[in-house]
Design an enzyme around this catalytic site. Structure first.
Site, PDB file in Angstrom:
ATOM      1  N   SER A 185      -7.259 -17.517  -2.327  1.00 10.11           N
ATOM      2  CA  SER A 185      -6.559 -18.453  -3.210  1.00 10.11           C
ATOM      3  C   SER A 185      -6.134 -19.666  -2.402  1.00 10.11           C
ATOM      4  O   SER A 185      -6.048 -19.618  -1.177  1.00 10.11           O
ATOM      5  CB  SER A 185      -5.330 -17.791  -3.846  1.00 10.11           C
ATOM      6  OG  SER A 185      -4.367 -17.487  -2.854  1.00 10.11           O
ATOM      7  N   ARG A 189     -10.148  -6.735   1.190  1.00 15.24           N
ATOM      8  CA  ARG A 189     -10.928  -7.054  -0.010  1.00 15.24           C
ATOM      9  C   ARG A 189     -12.295  -7.637   0.341  1.00 15.24           C
ATOM     10  O   ARG A 189     -13.279  -7.394  -0.358  1.00 15.24           O
ATOM     11  CB  ARG A 189     -10.152  -8.010  -0.921  1.00 15.24           C
ATOM     12  CG  ARG A 189      -8.933  -7.347  -1.534  1.00 15.24           C
ATOM     13  CD  ARG A 189      -8.316  -8.168  -2.646  1.00 15.24           C
ATOM     14  NE  ARG A 189      -7.138  -7.487  -3.179  1.00 15.24           N
ATOM     15  CZ  ARG A 189      -6.434  -7.907  -4.223  1.00 15.24           C
ATOM     16  NH1 ARG A 189      -6.804  -9.014  -4.855  1.00 15.24           N
ATOM     17  NH2 ARG A 189      -5.379  -7.233  -4.645  1.00 15.24           N
ATOM     18  N   ARG A 217       3.148  -6.110   1.943  1.00 11.97           N
ATOM     19  CA  ARG A 217       3.543  -6.262   0.537  1.00 11.97           C
ATOM     20  C   ARG A 217       3.883  -4.904  -0.056  1.00 11.97           C
ATOM     21  O   ARG A 217       3.126  -3.947   0.092  1.00 11.97           O
ATOM     22  CB  ARG A 217       2.425  -6.938  -0.269  1.00 11.97           C
ATOM     23  CG  ARG A 217       2.077  -8.314   0.287  1.00 11.97           C
ATOM     24  CD  ARG A 217       1.044  -9.052  -0.515  1.00 11.97           C
ATOM     25  NE  ARG A 217       0.717 -10.326   0.115  1.00 11.97           N
ATOM     26  CZ  ARG A 217      -0.123 -11.220  -0.379  1.00 11.97           C
ATOM     27  NH1 ARG A 217      -0.729 -10.978  -1.527  1.00 11.97           N
ATOM     28  NH2 ARG A 217      -0.358 -12.346   0.267  1.00 11.97           N
ATOM     29  N   ARG A 262      -5.841  -2.533  -2.928  1.00  7.45           N
ATOM     30  CA  ARG A 262      -4.426  -2.922  -3.068  1.00  7.45           C
ATOM     31  C   ARG A 262      -3.615  -2.067  -2.101  1.00  7.45           C
ATOM     32  O   ARG A 262      -3.361  -0.887  -2.347  1.00  7.45           O
ATOM     33  CB  ARG A 262      -3.962  -2.713  -4.515  1.00  7.45           C
ATOM     34  CG  ARG A 262      -2.632  -3.373  -4.843  1.00  7.45           C
ATOM     35  CD  ARG A 262      -2.221  -3.107  -6.280  1.00  7.45           C
ATOM     36  NE  ARG A 262      -3.177  -3.647  -7.228  1.00  7.45           N
ATOM     37  CZ  ARG A 262      -3.184  -4.899  -7.679  1.00  7.45           C
ATOM     38  NH1 ARG A 262      -2.275  -5.752  -7.243  1.00  7.45           N
ATOM     39  NH2 ARG A 262      -4.091  -5.300  -8.551  1.00  7.45           N
TER      40      ARG A 262
END
Length: 443
Positions: free
Chosen positions: A351, A388, A261, A276
């Site tokens: 998620s 994470r 990403r 991140r």
């Protein structure tokens, strides 16, 4: 994409969805107008083509001047058919491009707004009271460097900002997490897949990652390939252009892959450590099911995520995202946030999204149901995004002596160890001052 028939049967539903997403409802009116023009252009072409075919049947039955007249008319009609065909194709292309810009139809009970409007649905566990234990909380980078587990300085030296090395027990911890995640999914009936991390444009576009998320995607221009940001992309495209056996649904896959990403727009955010980053490994669940089963399947994926986080003995919350923060493909999304002691707040670690039939329409994935062939529903859910979760484990399970408590479920994958400790003398030394300065410059 959405079902185009909704434009004619229930345009207000699309308008409500657009408003819930924080998008313009005027696009719906524009689409309705373009759809009408498209259908008219198609009708004009089909009428001209039908007349052309009828004349073609009459010509062999005529002679002389009558035949010459028909041939002349056929030639003239051929030009009309050609022009009508071009107009129909252009109208279809315009309509398709506009339709791709409409996000999936959001469920009416999804919260409105953005990040500040997420709704906490569940809370599990209680954050540790480190002060009562007499422990001064250290963040994951301090803990990871002391353990010889994380090296962001050399990551920046070799690859640039937001890259890192996992070393020693850090690398072992990643492998343990991946193995625990995969074994958890397999025990729940998933089929393991190691998918490609490079995909063609149709796979990326079909899953909805070349719309609003395009700026966050890495593209290899020389090969016209994309680096995936999640295994969701190759898992969704796995059955593209196929007709599935409805009797075999749901099809559940669990994929392990690297994820890339660009983190576009995140300048200055979470620059310390590995929260991140531009690359990380992830284990992703993916399900194909009958459309009427999608909501129940979504809750199953969420339960499996909760099961995994509970195995790691982490306090966490389940949040439902507001419509304004849903990706293009999601009709509903739940995130699991765990406690980060150094930040004194909950942050996202997993998620799960219900994409209904949106991705299946774009990727042409259907099944033969009793009442005919139709698009299936697709759903995805993260079991572990490694960096994470490593942060959460280091910070939540830190001990006064600098060691890290290992949750019982992880111990079989770490040689039975109950604690992670600093490396013995002679292990790889930490980066020197010049490397630290280089890393700071890269950030």
């Amino acid at each position: 994409m959405i079902d185009a028939r909704l434009l004619r049967t229930d345009p207000d539903r699309i308008r409500r969805s657009q408003r819930r997403r924080g998008e313009s409802a005027e696009l719906v009116d524009k689409l309705i107008g373009v759809d009408e023009s498209r259908r008219q252009a198609i009708a004009t072409f089909e009428s001209a083509r039908a007349e052309q075919k009828e004349l073609g049947k009459q010509i062999p039955k005529t002679q002389g001047e009558q035949k010459q007249a028909l041939l002349a008319k056929t030639k003239q009609l051929a030009e009309q058919v050609k022009a009508a065909d071009a107009a129909a194709k252009e109208a279809e292309s315009t309509f398709s491009e506009l339709l791709k810009g409409v996000g999936n139809i959001v469920f009416d009970d999804v919260p409105e707004g953005g990040e500040d409007d997420y709704v906490i649905r569940e809370t599990h566990g209680t954050p540790r009271d480190f002060e009562a234990e007499g422990i001064t909380v250290r963040d994951h980078l301090d803990l990871g460097e002391a353990l010889g587990a994380i090296d962001v300085q050399r990551g920046a030296k070799v690859s640039g900002a937001r890259f890192y090395y996992l070393t020693g027990v850090g690398a072992e911890l990643e492998l343990a997490l991946i193995n625990l995640a995969m074994s958890t999914a397999l025990s729940n009936g998933f089929t393991a897949i190691i998918p490609p991390a490079l995909v063609k444009p149709p796979a990326m576009e079909g899953t909805g990652f070349l719309g609003q998320a395009a700026d966050d995607v890495y593209r290899l221009e020389a090969d016209d390939l994309y680096l995936v940001g999640t295994a969701e992309v190759p898992l969704a495209a796995y059955h593209s252009d196929e007709i599935l056996d409805a009797a075999k649904l749901p099809l559940r896959y669990v994929g392990y892959s690297p994820s890339y990403r660009r983190e576009a727009g995140s300048y200055g955010k979470d620059t310390r450590g590995i929260f991140r980053v531009h690359w990380f490994d992830k284990v992703e669940m993916f399900s194909y099911c009958a459309p009427e089963d999608a909501e129940a399947e979504h809750l199953r994926l969420l339960e499996w995520e909760k099961e995994f986080i509970n195995k790691l003995e982490l306090p966490f919350q389940v949040l439902e995202l507001a419509g304004g923060d849903l990706g293009l493909s999601a009709a509903r999304k739940y995130d699991c946030y765990t406690w980060f002691p150094s930040q004194q707040r909950f942050r996202e670690i997993t998620s799960t999204s219900n994409c209904t039939q949106f991705q299946a329409r774009r990727l042409n994935i259907r099944a033969r149901f009793e009442d005919g062939t139709a698009p299936v529903a697709t759903l995805n859910g993260t079991l572990v995004a490694v960096p994470r979760v490593i942060i959460a484990l280091l910070e939540n399970h830190q001990q006064a002596d600098g060691s890290i408590y290992v949750p019982e479920a992880l111990r079989p994958f770490l040689g039975g160890r109950e604690r992670l400790t600093a490396p013995a003398a002679g292990a790889t030394p930490p980066a020197d001052a010049d490397s630290h300065r280089a890393a700071d410059a890269a950030r």
